[in-house]
Design a protein around this motif. Structure first.
Motif, PDB file in Angstrom:
ATOM      1  N   GLY A 138       0.821  -1.343   0.093  1.00 52.11           N
ATOM      2  CA  GLY A 138      -0.015  -0.042  -0.008  1.00 52.11           C
ATOM      3  C   GLY A 138       0.824   1.383  -0.179  1.00 52.11           C
ATOM      4  O   GLY A 138       0.474   2.312  -0.688  1.00 52.11           O
ATOM      5  N   MET A 139       2.018   1.211   0.730  1.00 50.35           N
ATOM      6  CA  MET A 139       2.923   2.254   0.832  1.00 50.35           C
ATOM      7  C   MET A 139       3.551   2.422  -0.772  1.00 50.35           C
ATOM      8  O   MET A 139       3.532   3.667  -1.042  1.00 50.35           O
ATOM      9  N   PHE A 140       4.015   1.607  -1.238  1.00 51.38           N
ATOM     10  CA  PHE A 140       4.651   1.658  -2.417  1.00 51.38           C
ATOM     11  C   PHE A 140       3.567   2.198  -3.626  1.00 51.38           C
ATOM     12  O   PHE A 140       3.820   3.009  -4.316  1.00 51.38           O
ATOM     13  N   ALA A 170       5.017  -2.469  -5.750  1.00 52.19           N
ATOM     14  CA  ALA A 170       3.468  -2.714  -5.016  1.00 52.19           C
ATOM     15  C   ALA A 170       2.764  -3.899  -5.525  1.00 52.19           C
ATOM     16  O   ALA A 170       2.369  -4.479  -4.869  1.00 52.19           O
ATOM     17  N   TYR A 171       3.011  -4.053  -6.770  1.00 49.23           N
ATOM     18  CA  TYR A 171       2.662  -5.415  -7.507  1.00 49.23           C
ATOM     19  C   TYR A 171       2.962  -6.627  -6.754  1.00 49.23           C
ATOM     20  O   TYR A 171       2.113  -7.580  -6.433  1.00 49.23           O
ATOM     21  N   VAL A 172       4.444  -6.643  -6.607  1.00 47.08           N
ATOM     22  CA  VAL A 172       5.060  -7.809  -6.269  1.00 47.08           C
ATOM     23  C   VAL A 172       4.583  -8.239  -4.744  1.00 47.08           C
ATOM     24  O   VAL A 172       4.244  -9.200  -4.357  1.00 47.08           O
ATOM     25  N   ALA A 208     -11.772  -8.143   3.672  1.00 47.77           N
ATOM     26  CA  ALA A 208     -11.848  -6.685   4.075  1.00 47.77           C
ATOM     27  C   ALA A 208     -10.450  -6.565   5.111  1.00 47.77           C
ATOM     28  O   ALA A 208      -9.813  -5.784   4.968  1.00 47.77           O
ATOM     29  N   PRO A 209     -10.185  -7.483   5.794  1.00 45.65           N
ATOM     30  CA  PRO A 209      -8.782  -7.327   6.433  1.00 45.65           C
ATOM     31  C   PRO A 209      -7.578  -7.230   5.523  1.00 45.65           C
ATOM     32  O   PRO A 209      -6.710  -6.436   6.029  1.00 45.65           O
ATOM     33  N   GLN A 210      -7.461  -7.881   4.329  1.00 43.50           N
ATOM     34  CA  GLN A 210      -6.445  -7.643   3.652  1.00 43.50           C
ATOM     35  C   GLN A 210      -6.496  -6.324   3.003  1.00 43.50           C
ATOM     36  O   GLN A 210      -5.350  -5.499   2.832  1.00 43.50           O
ATOM     37  N   ALA A 211      -7.788  -5.838   2.469  1.00 46.26           N
ATOM     38  CA  ALA A 211      -7.688  -4.337   1.956  1.00 46.26           C
ATOM     39  C   ALA A 211      -7.591  -3.323   3.073  1.00 46.26           C
ATOM     40  O   ALA A 211      -7.204  -2.494   2.670  1.00 46.26           O
ATOM     41  N   ALA A 217      -4.783  -0.558   2.841  1.00 44.74           N
ATOM     42  CA  ALA A 217      -5.513   0.826   2.573  1.00 44.74           C
ATOM     43  C   ALA A 217      -4.798   1.651   3.805  1.00 44.74           C
ATOM     44  O   ALA A 217      -4.510   2.890   3.671  1.00 44.74           O
ATOM     45  N   ALA A 218      -4.337   0.937   5.009  1.00 50.47           N
ATOM     46  CA  ALA A 218      -3.600   1.705   6.046  1.00 50.47           C
ATOM     47  C   ALA A 218      -2.362   2.136   5.670  1.00 50.47           C
ATOM     48  O   ALA A 218      -1.978   3.209   5.733  1.00 50.47           O
ATOM     49  N   GLY A 219      -1.585   1.210   5.008  1.00 52.77           N
ATOM     50  CA  GLY A 219      -0.174   1.547   4.543  1.00 52.77           C
ATOM     51  C   GLY A 219      -0.223   2.603   3.370  1.00 52.77           C
ATOM     52  O   GLY A 219       0.370   3.565   3.443  1.00 52.77           O
ATOM     53  N   PHE A 220      -1.384   2.483   2.332  1.00 52.24           N
ATOM     54  CA  PHE A 220      -1.815   3.809   1.573  1.00 52.24           C
ATOM     55  C   PHE A 220      -2.094   5.073   2.187  1.00 52.24           C
ATOM     56  O   PHE A 220      -1.429   6.056   1.733  1.00 52.24           O
TER      57      PHE A 220
END
Length: 105
Positions: free
Chosen positions: A12-14, A60-62, A75-78, A82-85
């Motif tokens: 998410g950060m990348f 990010a894709y990798v 939902a947990p994965q997303a 989303a938190a990293g993003f």
């Protein structure tokens, strides 16, 4: 499973870091990158920003798809992604505001 959460968060950060560099590159605007002089404070050309954006997108894709096997319906994965993003988006906004403020006459 905890390593997948790390991959989701970093992915998410990348992904968040992809957007400002991609937009700057597509707009033909110089923007901050680690390759500028001084690193992270100087401005890089639009081409360098495009290359850096594409690198961020690939990482990010990798992290999200290859390592984490992200399923957007989970939902947990997303949420972790989303938190990293979100956190990195706020950090980039604060850093750019500070840099632009310090370069004003």
């Amino acid at each position: 499973m905890p390593w997948h959460n790390v991959a989701y968060f970093l992915g998410g950060m990348f992904l968040a870091n992809f957007f400002p560099h991609f937009i700057a590159g597509m707009s033909g605007v110089r923007f901050y990158t680690p390759f500028a002089t001084p690193p992270f404070r100087g401005l890089s050309s639009p081409v360098v920003n495009m290359l850096y954006a594409l690198f961020n997108l690939a990482v990010a894709y990798v992290l999200l798809v290859v390592v984490g096997s992200l399923e957007l319906r989970s939902a947990p994965q997303a949420a972790v992604s989303a938190a990293g993003f979100a956190l990195w988006s706020v950090q980039v906004a604060r850093a750019v505001t500070k840099l632009r403020g310090s370069s004003s006459p």
